[in-house]
Design a protein around this motif. Structure first.
Motif, mmCIF file in Angstrom:
data_model
loop_
_atom_site.group_PDB
_atom_site.id
_atom_site.type_symbol
_atom_site.label_atom_id
_atom_site.label_comp_id
_atom_site.label_asym_id
_atom_site.label_seq_id
_atom_site.Cartn_x
_atom_site.Cartn_y
_atom_site.Cartn_z
ATOM 1 N N GLY A 164 -12.995 -15.686 21.051
ATOM 2 C CA GLY A 164 -13.596 -15.483 22.376
ATOM 3 C C GLY A 164 -13.235 -14.156 23.027
ATOM 4 N N SER A 165 -12.640 -13.232 22.243
ATOM 5 C CA SER A 165 -12.103 -12.005 22.846
ATOM 6 C C SER A 165 -13.206 -11.111 23.429
ATOM 7 C CB SER A 165 -11.292 -11.233 21.808
ATOM 8 O OG SER A 165 -12.102 -10.980 20.679
ATOM 9 N N ARG A 166 -14.335 -10.996 22.717
ATOM 10 C CA ARG A 166 -15.367 -10.060 23.190
ATOM 11 C C ARG A 166 -16.004 -10.570 24.496
ATOM 12 N NH1 ARG A 166 -15.195 -5.735 23.344
ATOM 13 N NH2 ARG A 166 -14.871 -5.492 21.121
ATOM 14 N N ILE A 167 -16.387 -11.829 24.514
ATOM 15 C CA ILE A 167 -17.077 -12.339 25.709
ATOM 16 C C ILE A 167 -16.121 -12.354 26.907
ATOM 17 C CG2 ILE A 167 -16.697 -14.837 25.299
ATOM 18 C CD1 ILE A 167 -19.990 -13.280 26.537
ATOM 19 N N LYS A 168 -14.825 -12.554 26.609
ATOM 20 C CA LYS A 168 -13.836 -12.499 27.699
ATOM 21 C C LYS A 168 -13.794 -11.100 28.308
ATOM 22 C CE LYS A 168 -10.475 -15.820 26.494
ATOM 23 N NZ LYS A 168 -9.376 -15.976 25.553
ATOM 24 N N GLN A 169 -13.814 -10.107 27.428
ATOM 25 C CA GLN A 169 -13.749 -8.719 27.881
ATOM 26 C C GLN A 169 -15.023 -8.355 28.666
ATOM 27 O OE1 GLN A 169 -10.973 -7.245 27.590
ATOM 28 N NE2 GLN A 169 -11.746 -5.395 28.628
ATOM 29 N N GLY A 220 -16.903 -10.468 30.325
ATOM 30 C CA GLY A 220 -16.803 -11.202 31.589
ATOM 31 C C GLY A 220 -15.829 -10.541 32.558
ATOM 32 N N ALA A 221 -14.708 -10.073 32.021
ATOM 33 C CA ALA A 221 -13.682 -9.485 32.888
ATOM 34 C C ALA A 221 -14.201 -8.203 33.546
ATOM 35 C CB ALA A 221 -12.411 -9.193 32.072
ATOM 36 N N ARG A 236 -17.017 -9.057 36.040
ATOM 37 C CA ARG A 236 -16.475 -9.679 37.248
ATOM 38 C C ARG A 236 -15.871 -8.613 38.169
ATOM 39 N NH1 ARG A 236 -11.984 -11.554 39.686
ATOM 40 N NH2 ARG A 236 -10.677 -10.528 38.146
ATOM 41 N N PHE A 280 -18.551 -17.141 35.234
ATOM 42 C CA PHE A 280 -18.488 -17.982 34.032
ATOM 43 C C PHE A 280 -19.693 -17.673 33.149
ATOM 44 C CE2 PHE A 280 -16.206 -19.934 37.421
ATOM 45 C CZ PHE A 280 -15.032 -20.359 36.824
#
Ligand SMILES: Nc1nc2c(ncn2[C@@H]2O[C@H](COP(=O)(O)OP(=O)(O)OP(=O)(O)O)[C@@H](O)[C@H]2O)c(=O)[nH]1
Ligand SMILES: [Mg+2]
Length: 299
Positions: free
Chosen positions: A249-254, A256-257, A260, A274
């Motif tokens: 999930g690292s790419r989508i987290k980045q 999203g961050a 945001r 989200f």
């Protein structure tokens, strides 16, 4: 300049990557339209409302014009030409470093056929030697009659003061169509989806940015003044989904961050974002997906 009220639409039209969205953002001093180093970033018309003395200039950023293949592409290119049709003035923006490519020649020919008031702005002059500019402007003028020519850098602002002064004089007399302190008519939900899409353009490569679309599914204002936003990213294939999500999930987290952070700045309040990623083959041929991002469906 007279103090007579003026107002008119100016459509920024050109090839993908010319710097149209950068220009809209620079002239309005706001981040209204997403920008990336990749071509075909903008997918629909974005309005920027600009005041210059007694004039209200309604600047319309449009998708770059290219040879469309998918329904999505066709709708994008149609949105660009409709933007020009609806405007009082077309500002043809050309990347002066790219020069007179076949793509730009085709757009110039199409503009000539449409016979509308057209101005030329050669952009990215910070990247070229000045001797290039006059011959390029002259060549373009042979293809399409250009009322005025400007040499600008949307990147650093060079030449934009004069362009704005001239635009303010050129828009027709009439009442202002929008409140003077509005910046755009873009709804926040669409802005949020676009900011996520911008990060996809920045953080993924090859076909992934073109295989993705983003829709805001849920928007909740919280009593503490923050906002909770849920968005879905649709991708065309399972392989795209895996890449977009990334290891653990690292790419989508980045993505999203970063999105945001940017949204918090733009909306001037805390944002909880989200993201869901869904595989949806053929979304780029689906009318509902195109309508969701404000593209007209006339086929
Ligand atoms: N050096 C320089 N770079 C620029 C200038 N204007 C835009 N750029 C860069 O050119 C790239 C494309 O800019 P965009 O504003 O996204 O171009 P666009 O015409 O809106 O592209 P599409 O939406 O794909 O049609 C980005 O990397 C910008 O930072 C400029 O005047 N100078
Ligand atoms: Mg753009």
């Amino acid at each position: 300049m007279s103090d007579e009220s003026r107002c008119g639409f100016v459509a920024i039209v050109g090839a993908p990557n010319a710097g149209k969205s950068t220009l809209l953002n620079r002239l309005t001093g706001a981040k209204l339209s997403i920008v990336s180093p990749k071509a075909q970033t903008t997918r629909f018309r974005v309005l920027g409302i600009l005041m210059r003395g007694p004039a209200q200039i309604l600047l319309v950023d449009t998708p770059g014009i290219f040879r469309p293949r998918r329904r999505l592409d066709r709708a994008m290119v149609r949105a660009a030409w409709t933007g020009a049709e609806d405007a009082d003035l077309t500002l043809f923006l050309v990347d002066s470093r790219a020069g007179l490519t076949d793509e730009i020649r085709r757009i110039a020919e199409e503009l000539a056929g449409r016979n509308r008031r057209t101005w030329l702005a050669l952009n990215k002059i910070d990247l070229v030697t000045p001797q290039h500019l006059l011959p390029l402007a002259a060549e373009l003028n042979q293809i399409v009659p250009l009322e005025e020519t400007f040499m600008v850098s949307a990147g650093n602002g060079d030449g934009l003061d004069r362009l704005l002064d001239r635009l303010a004089e050129a828009v027709p007399p009439g009442p202002h169509l929008y409140p003077d302190d509005d910046l755009t008519d873009l709804p926040d939900r669409l802005l949020a989806a676009e900011i996520v899409r911008e990060q996809i353009f920045m953080q993924t490569h090859e076909e992934i940015p073109y295989a993705a679309t983003v829709e805001t599914e849920n928007w909740q204002e919280r009593p503490d003044g923050s906002v909770r936003v849920e968005a879905t990213v649709y991708v065309a294939r399972a392989g795209h989904k895996a890449i977009l999500i990334g290891t653990g999930g690292s790419r989508i987290k980045q993505i999203g961050a970063k999105a945001r952070h940017e949204l918090t700045r733009l909306l001037e309040r805390p944002v909880h974002l989200f993201l869901n990623v869904k595989e949806r083959a053929g979304w780029d041929e689906e009318r509902a997906r195109l309508r969701a991002i404000g593209l007209e469906d006339t086929e």
